[in-house]
Design an enzyme around this catalytic site. Sequence first.
Site, PDB file in Angstrom:
ATOM      1  CB  CYS A   1      -0.814   0.098   1.041  1.00 24.18           C
ATOM      2  SG  CYS A   1      -2.364   1.406   0.799  1.00 24.18           S
TER       3      CYS A   1
ATOM      4  CG  HIS B   1      -4.367  -3.503   2.219  1.00 23.88           C
ATOM      5  ND1 HIS B   1      -3.076  -2.915   3.338  1.00 23.88           N
ATOM      6  CD2 HIS B   1      -4.315  -2.950   1.150  1.00 23.88           C
ATOM      7  CE1 HIS B   1      -3.241  -2.086   3.843  1.00 23.88           C
ATOM      8  NE2 HIS B   1      -4.274  -1.798   2.419  1.00 23.88           N
TER       9      HIS B   1
ATOM     10  CD  GLU C   1      -2.517  -6.682   4.677  1.00 17.66           C
ATOM     11  OE1 GLU C   1      -2.596  -5.407   4.598  1.00 17.66           O
ATOM     12  OE2 GLU C   1      -2.139  -6.900   3.977  1.00 17.66           O
TER      13      GLU C   1
END
Length: 211
Positions: free
Chosen positions: A82, A192, A194
């Site tokens: 990001c 992202h 994750e």
Amino acid sequence: MTKSVAILDYGSGNIRSAQRAVARQGVETVVTDDFQTALDADGLFVPGVGAFAACMEGLQQVRGDRIIGRRLAGCRPVLGICVGMQILFERGIEHGVETAGCAEWPGTVERIEAPVVPHMGWNTVTAPEDSRMFAGLPDGARFYFVHSYATQKWELTETHPMPAPKVAWCDYGARPFVAAVENGPLWAAQFHPEKSGDAGAALLANWISTL
């Protein structure tokens, strides 16, 4: 021997979800702002949430720009996510204010041109051929994005002295933007991983395999 990943803590948002996602890949993780710890780890994960200028200020306070530069000089893996990707470019412009980045790549991070900003949610990514970063992932894999700024023009040319990076793109709004870059030991993603389910976990596994 178990590999280690340092999650660089420079005041940029909640990074525990990133730590958990990386740890699920079977590596030891530590959240740290310590110069030597971040330098010595097998891999360095650079998160980033918020404004470009604020992230750069926090990064410089922990000498994160020097850590990144030292690691790359030794061909040691770094993954930026990001705003942790955005600060790798030469500059960022927010509200008319220009801030210098780490300048690992030439290019400008600027507000994306779209009817709805921020760009929030799932979107497909067009990956380059023979990418280690996206290895094993299907064409049009979807990842989770939350951002208002991005790099919309890749400024490296064939005559640039750097090796040609592999660049992935995402279509959103008036112009596509750079969704990810794979450049030797330096990988980065605007999305992202994750928060991107199985696709994100596969990308993290691909990165861990390079440590």
